[in-house]
Scaffold this motif. Structure first.
Motif, PDB file in Angstrom:
ATOM      1  N   THR A 305     -39.443   1.843 -19.480  1.00 58.34           N
ATOM      2  CA  THR A 305     -38.113   1.766 -20.072  1.00 58.34           C
ATOM      3  C   THR A 305     -38.207   1.591 -21.588  1.00 58.34           C
ATOM      4  O   THR A 305     -38.994   0.783 -22.082  1.00 58.34           O
ATOM      5  CB  THR A 305     -37.321   0.595 -19.477  1.00 58.34           C
ATOM      6  OG1 THR A 305     -37.219   0.777 -18.064  1.00 58.34           O
ATOM      7  CG2 THR A 305     -35.928   0.503 -20.073  1.00 58.34           C
ATOM      8  N   ARG A 307     -37.080  -0.010 -24.708  1.00 52.40           N
ATOM      9  CA  ARG A 307     -36.367  -1.250 -25.014  1.00 52.40           C
ATOM     10  C   ARG A 307     -35.705  -1.227 -26.385  1.00 52.40           C
ATOM     11  O   ARG A 307     -34.652  -1.818 -26.589  1.00 52.40           O
ATOM     12  CB  ARG A 307     -37.317  -2.443 -24.919  1.00 52.40           C
ATOM     13  CG  ARG A 307     -37.683  -2.852 -23.513  1.00 52.40           C
ATOM     14  CD  ARG A 307     -36.445  -3.157 -22.706  1.00 52.40           C
ATOM     15  NE  ARG A 307     -36.754  -3.568 -21.340  1.00 52.40           N
ATOM     16  CZ  ARG A 307     -35.867  -3.652 -20.366  1.00 52.40           C
ATOM     17  NH1 ARG A 307     -34.614  -3.319 -20.611  1.00 52.40           N
ATOM     18  NH2 ARG A 307     -36.214  -4.032 -19.155  1.00 52.40           N
ATOM     19  N   LEU A 325     -41.787   0.304 -25.641  1.00 54.41           N
ATOM     20  CA  LEU A 325     -41.688   0.589 -24.213  1.00 54.41           C
ATOM     21  C   LEU A 325     -42.048  -0.661 -23.419  1.00 54.41           C
ATOM     22  O   LEU A 325     -43.066  -1.315 -23.689  1.00 54.41           O
ATOM     23  CB  LEU A 325     -42.626   1.732 -23.831  1.00 54.41           C
ATOM     24  CG  LEU A 325     -42.452   3.038 -24.614  1.00 54.41           C
ATOM     25  CD1 LEU A 325     -43.519   4.042 -24.182  1.00 54.41           C
ATOM     26  CD2 LEU A 325     -41.068   3.606 -24.412  1.00 54.41           C
ATOM     27  N   ASP A 326     -41.230  -0.973 -22.438  1.00 51.38           N
ATOM     28  CA  ASP A 326     -41.424  -2.157 -21.602  1.00 51.38           C
ATOM     29  C   ASP A 326     -42.311  -1.807 -20.415  1.00 51.38           C
ATOM     30  O   ASP A 326     -42.011  -0.890 -19.652  1.00 51.38           O
ATOM     31  CB  ASP A 326     -40.056  -2.650 -21.123  1.00 51.38           C
ATOM     32  CG  ASP A 326     -40.138  -4.025 -20.474  1.00 51.38           C
ATOM     33  OD1 ASP A 326     -41.251  -4.493 -20.199  1.00 51.38           O
ATOM     34  OD2 ASP A 326     -39.074  -4.633 -20.243  1.00 51.38           O
ATOM     35  N   GLY A 328     -42.808  -3.784 -17.951  1.00 57.36           N
ATOM     36  CA  GLY A 328     -42.131  -4.313 -16.770  1.00 57.36           C
ATOM     37  C   GLY A 328     -43.080  -4.878 -15.736  1.00 57.36           C
ATOM     38  O   GLY A 328     -44.045  -5.588 -16.056  1.00 57.36           O
ATOM     39  N   THR A 536     -34.668  10.556 -17.893  1.00 62.22           N
ATOM     40  CA  THR A 536     -34.580   9.698 -16.719  1.00 62.22           C
ATOM     41  C   THR A 536     -33.958   8.378 -17.140  1.00 62.22           C
ATOM     42  O   THR A 536     -34.512   7.665 -17.988  1.00 62.22           O
ATOM     43  CB  THR A 536     -35.973   9.445 -16.117  1.00 62.22           C
ATOM     44  OG1 THR A 536     -36.564  10.701 -15.796  1.00 62.22           O
ATOM     45  CG2 THR A 536     -35.875   8.600 -14.873  1.00 62.22           C
ATOM     46  N   ALA A 537     -32.808   8.062 -16.575  1.00 59.58           N
ATOM     47  CA  ALA A 537     -32.102   6.846 -16.964  1.00 59.58           C
ATOM     48  C   ALA A 537     -32.584   5.659 -16.151  1.00 59.58           C
ATOM     49  O   ALA A 537     -33.015   5.796 -14.998  1.00 59.58           O
ATOM     50  CB  ALA A 537     -30.602   7.036 -16.767  1.00 59.58           C
ATOM     51  N   GLY A 538     -32.505   4.477 -16.756  1.00 62.43           N
ATOM     52  CA  GLY A 538     -32.814   3.246 -16.048  1.00 62.43           C
ATOM     53  C   GLY A 538     -31.559   2.733 -15.349  1.00 62.43           C
ATOM     54  O   GLY A 538     -30.681   3.502 -14.965  1.00 62.43           O
ATOM     55  N   THR A 539     -31.442   1.423 -15.217  1.00 55.83           N
ATOM     56  CA  THR A 539     -30.235   0.840 -14.638  1.00 55.83           C
ATOM     57  C   THR A 539     -29.124   0.870 -15.673  1.00 55.83           C
ATOM     58  O   THR A 539     -29.320   1.325 -16.802  1.00 55.83           O
ATOM     59  CB  THR A 539     -30.505  -0.604 -14.197  1.00 55.83           C
ATOM     60  OG1 THR A 539     -30.782  -1.401 -15.366  1.00 55.83           O
ATOM     61  CG2 THR A 539     -31.700  -0.671 -13.259  1.00 55.83           C
ATOM     62  N   GLU A 542     -30.202  -0.767 -18.829  1.00 57.95           N
ATOM     63  CA  GLU A 542     -31.455  -0.340 -19.436  1.00 57.95           C
ATOM     64  C   GLU A 542     -31.301   1.008 -20.113  1.00 57.95           C
ATOM     65  O   GLU A 542     -30.369   1.766 -19.827  1.00 57.95           O
ATOM     66  CB  GLU A 542     -32.560  -0.256 -18.373  1.00 57.95           C
ATOM     67  CG  GLU A 542     -32.954  -1.589 -17.770  1.00 57.95           C
ATOM     68  CD  GLU A 542     -34.048  -1.427 -16.730  1.00 57.95           C
ATOM     69  OE1 GLU A 542     -34.175  -0.327 -16.160  1.00 57.95           O
ATOM     70  OE2 GLU A 542     -34.771  -2.394 -16.481  1.00 57.95           O
ATOM     71  N   TYR A 544     -33.211   4.782 -21.509  1.00 56.15           N
ATOM     72  CA  TYR A 544     -33.937   5.857 -20.850  1.00 56.15           C
ATOM     73  C   TYR A 544     -35.357   5.412 -20.508  1.00 56.15           C
ATOM     74  O   TYR A 544     -35.902   4.470 -21.108  1.00 56.15           O
ATOM     75  CB  TYR A 544     -34.008   7.076 -21.762  1.00 56.15           C
ATOM     76  CG  TYR A 544     -32.700   7.814 -21.916  1.00 56.15           C
ATOM     77  CD1 TYR A 544     -31.860   8.050 -20.829  1.00 56.15           C
ATOM     78  CD2 TYR A 544     -32.308   8.310 -23.157  1.00 56.15           C
ATOM     79  CE1 TYR A 544     -30.676   8.742 -20.965  1.00 56.15           C
ATOM     80  CE2 TYR A 544     -31.113   9.006 -23.311  1.00 56.15           C
ATOM     81  CZ  TYR A 544     -30.303   9.214 -22.211  1.00 56.15           C
ATOM     82  OH  TYR A 544     -29.127   9.903 -22.353  1.00 56.15           O
ATOM     83  N   LYS A 545     -35.956   6.124 -19.562  1.00 56.93           N
ATOM     84  CA  LYS A 545     -37.357   5.909 -19.228  1.00 56.93           C
ATOM     85  C   LYS A 545     -38.178   7.111 -19.678  1.00 56.93           C
ATOM     86  O   LYS A 545     -37.688   8.245 -19.646  1.00 56.93           O
ATOM     87  CB  LYS A 545     -37.541   5.704 -17.720  1.00 56.93           C
ATOM     88  CG  LYS A 545     -36.931   4.412 -17.172  1.00 56.93           C
ATOM     89  CD  LYS A 545     -37.148   4.330 -15.666  1.00 56.93           C
ATOM     90  CE  LYS A 545     -36.519   3.080 -15.076  1.00 56.93           C
ATOM     91  NZ  LYS A 545     -37.259   1.863 -15.455  1.00 56.93           N
TER      92      LYS A 545
END
Length: 714
Positions: A305, A307, A325-326, A328, A536-539, A542, A544-545
């Motif tokens: 993700t 950040r 970038l996270d 996670g 690609t989207a996160g939640t 969040e 983008y990924k």
């Protein structure tokens, strides 16, 4: 919550255990272990029960599920060529005999070019000469079995060199074996071979991998059937150099009794349309990961993700992004100085142009059934992908086209005019170079230029998949410290947009840098429109990924923090040094001893692209006299000063620090690094009174001891 007490009657437990314990303790071995009360009996029983459970686990109970691995298999690997890897022998000599091959074509590839050349050569050997050739990824076989290849077989090596004379990731096994052959004096008298090297003469160690492999094999008794040849990417001649080498190779084969023939296109894979899938989720698992191998150097691919992102340039028409970038909950870890590989996707505009040119816009959601037609074929696209997903995630549709491909495309032309045009350009090297000199010719653009009105409906999709490169990741030096930020990775990316001087005023957009700019949601400073990408989207909370993996690097800080450092960088080459200096500053703040640091940094102007300037000023305040910064500005005032000029001015200090045990690091373009090397070597020769050979021995010694390191690109 109400609690319940369940009283335990120890006397009843004792009575129940007595028969078992009497039998057990009747053995003389247990005379000294007889319990004196009920509690001891229960404890002894529980201990024995636990021991019995431990020793029988996996045999009498908790047996492993033989189908457990299915939960973790990628669907596209079940039917594809990659799923056969586990059943194929890693002994290449046995594989040649089992498959009745005459030739093995080994490839070592970092960006996919050597792999594509090997696949092309394998196809043409079979189609034009009737030679059954095994196209072999070096990582699929144990390199020491190369010594077992018999004289009736021929080995061809297509080997790339990148960085500071390094082999490609998939050729590390070959590299280790070559070292053993050299050190142990191993003989390979039966081996007959031919070798082609891919490299860039801007690098100091141009085609070093080829040179080392050839020298070692020759010394070990192998026989080269042709002199080794080199393809030079610095001159943009890699494709033409390969074609010339292939022509010489086929001349050799004809001299060995093989008859060459002209044949129509014969695919090595079958590509058929399947059902339409309207809601194909290409972003649920990155498709390219099916072709990526986790190794000792490369991690697995993870969606990370974004950040935060910020613009580093303060003026001008360019962008330079700082992105964090996270990591996670992923298993991804990194060390300061490592590289991060970003897996991009192709922009919407290029995908639309390709679909329209092929006349397949209405079939974009149709799935593709892809199967290999021979054992050596490795489809670049997993079966079950949609046509749109193949063009977006798997194939390098933005890459320039080769002259060979232009010539072969002519047979599928929708008009006589298109066929004539492509045949003439494909046959004439001079005309091809003139045609491509002032424009960026991708496959879709070429098809449109040749036939702007008629779609290429006769062009087989198998030809498309075979002739386009696999989409490859792009590598960036990580600009964060794993000590300070272990679960976040920082990237420093210059967004590339190269103007092409043609009548259309077209622009070559750097694929991954523009992909990152789009994902960052930052505005573009460029005068041209930024391509649009699918992300690609996160939640909901969040960003983008991006899909990425980490590659280990030897570009590391010394173990001892008191070792002095000489850091030389231009532009985004400063990225790893941001991490180095920040880590040293953290240790200094904790009271640890840190060595002196001399930083050379070059950019265009202090008012536009002096990246991380405020951070550097704060770090200098923290470190005091431990950090000295020497800048070079190439667009400031009338004088153009480059970082190698500043190194020349400070070369006496550099030599003194090296003699005192400092580590030297260079990061940036290969041409800059070569200039820096020359300035330091020139001063060393004068100061120490060394000859050219002695200077080379001095620098090589520093590099072998890890005191002089470079992380450079073309």
């Amino acid at each position: 919550m109400e609690s319940f007490n369940l009283p335990l009657d120890l006397s009843k437990v004792q009575s129940a255990l007595n028969p078992f314990l009497r039998t057990l303790y009747s053995n003389p071995i247990f005379d000294t272990l007889k319990p004196s009360n009920a509690s001891d009996s229960i404890a002894a029983f529980l201990f024995l029960l636990s021991a019995l459970g431990y020793t029988t686990r996996g045999r009498l109970w908790d047996k492993p599920d033989p189908c457990y691995k299915v939960w973790f298999e990628r669907p596209q690997l079940v039917d594809g060529a990659s799923s056969n890897k586990t059943t194929v022998s890693r002994n290449v000599a046995h594989r040649l005999d089992e498959g009745n091959y005459q030739v093995v074509i080994f490839w070592g590839s970092q960006s996919g070019t050597a792999e594509r050349f090997a696949e092309t050569l394998g196809r043409e050997c079979h189609a034009r000469l009737g030679i059954n050739a095994l196209v072999a990824d070096l990582s699929d076989y144990d390199a020491d079995t190369i010594a077992e290849i018999s004289q009736k077989h021929l080995a061809i090596f297509i080997l790339s060199t990148y960085g500071e004379g390094d082999p490609s990731d998939n050729a590390t096994g070959l590299w280790d074996w070559i070292k053993r052959v050299k050190d142990q004096g191993t003989k390979v008298d039966n081996l007959r071979y031919i070798a082609l090297g891919l490299g860039n003469s801007n690098y100091k160690y141009y085609n070093r991998v080829l040179d080392v492999v050839v020298e070692t094999l020759d010394t070990a008794g192998a026989r080269a059937l042709m002199p080794p040849q080199r393809a030079n990417d610095a001159e943009g001649a890699t494709e033409e150099d390969f074609q010339a080498w292939k022509d010489d190779l086929f001349t050799l084969f004809r001299g060995m009794g093989y008859e060459q023939k002209t044949v129509a296109y014969q695919p090595t894979i079958s590509v058929e349309f399947g059902e339409k899938v309207e809601n194909y989720k290409a972003d649920t698992m990155h498709p390219v990961s099916a072709h990526h191998q986790k190794t000792s150097l490369n991690s697995a691919i993870f969606p990370l993700t974004i950040r935060s992102s910020r613009e580093l340039f303060t003026a001008g028409d360019r962008n330079c992004i700082h992105m964090e970038l996270d990591l996670g909950n992923s298993d991804l870890v990194y060390k300061t100085g490592d590289h991060i590989a970003i897996w991009p996707c192709n922009p919407d505009e290029e995908i639309e142009q390709m679909l329209e040119t092929l006349g397949l816009k209405d079939r974009r959601k149709d799935t593709l059934a892809i199967t290999a037609l021979d054992d050596s074929s490795k489809p670049k696209v997993p079966s079950g992908s949609t046509l749109e997903a193949a063009l977006r995630h798997h194939l390098e549709i933005c890459a320039p086209i080769s002259r060979k491909t232009v010539f072969e495309l002519a047979q599928f032309s929708p008009t006589a005019e298109a066929k004539s045009m492509l045949s003439e350009i494909g046959q004439d090297r001079v005309r091809f170079e003139k045609f491509t000199a002032s424009r960026h010719i991708t496959l879709a653009r070429l098809l449109h230029i040749a036939s702007p009105l008629e779609p290429w409906s006769a062009l087989p999709l198998s030809f498309l998949v075979e002739n386009l490169l696999s989409l490859q990741p792009r590598y960036y030096s990580i600009s964060s410290s794993s000590v300070i930020s272990p679960r976040r990775i920082a990237i420093t990316a210059l967004v590339v947009n190269k103007n092409v001087a043609d009548e259309d005023g077209s622009t070559i957009h750097g694929l991954t840098s523009n992909y990152l700019l789009s994902a960052s949601k930052l505005p573009s400073n460029a005068k041209v429109v930024t391509p649009t990408f699918q992300h690609t989207a996160g939640t909901s909370t969040e960003g983008y990924k991006v899909f990425a993996h980490v590659r280990k690097s030897k570009f590391k800080l010394p173990i001892t923090s008191s070792t002095s450092l000489i850091l030389i960088a231009a532009g985004t080459g400063f990225a790893p040094f941001r991490a180095f200096i920040a880590e040293r500053a953290k240790l200094h703040a904790l009271g640890k001893p840190v060595g002196r640091m001399l930083l050379f940094f070059g950019c265009r102007s202090p008012s536009s692209d002096y990246i991380y300037r405020e951070e550097l000023e704060r770090l200098q305040e923290t470190l005091g006299d431990k950090l000295r910064i020497v800048t070079a500005f190439s667009r400031e005032g009338n004088d153009r000063i480059y970082v190698q000029d500043r190194v020349a001015e400070e070369s006496e200090t550099v030599i003194e620090m090296l003699d005192a045990g400092a580590n030297l690091y260079i990061c940036g373009k290969a041409s800059m690094a070569r200039e820096v090397d020359g300035k330091i070597e020139e001063t060393a020769a004068q100061r120490k009174g060394l000859s050219e050979l002695e200077v080379k021995s001095w620098t090589d010694g520093l590099k072998k001891r890890g005191k002089w390191k470079a992380d450079v690109w073309g």
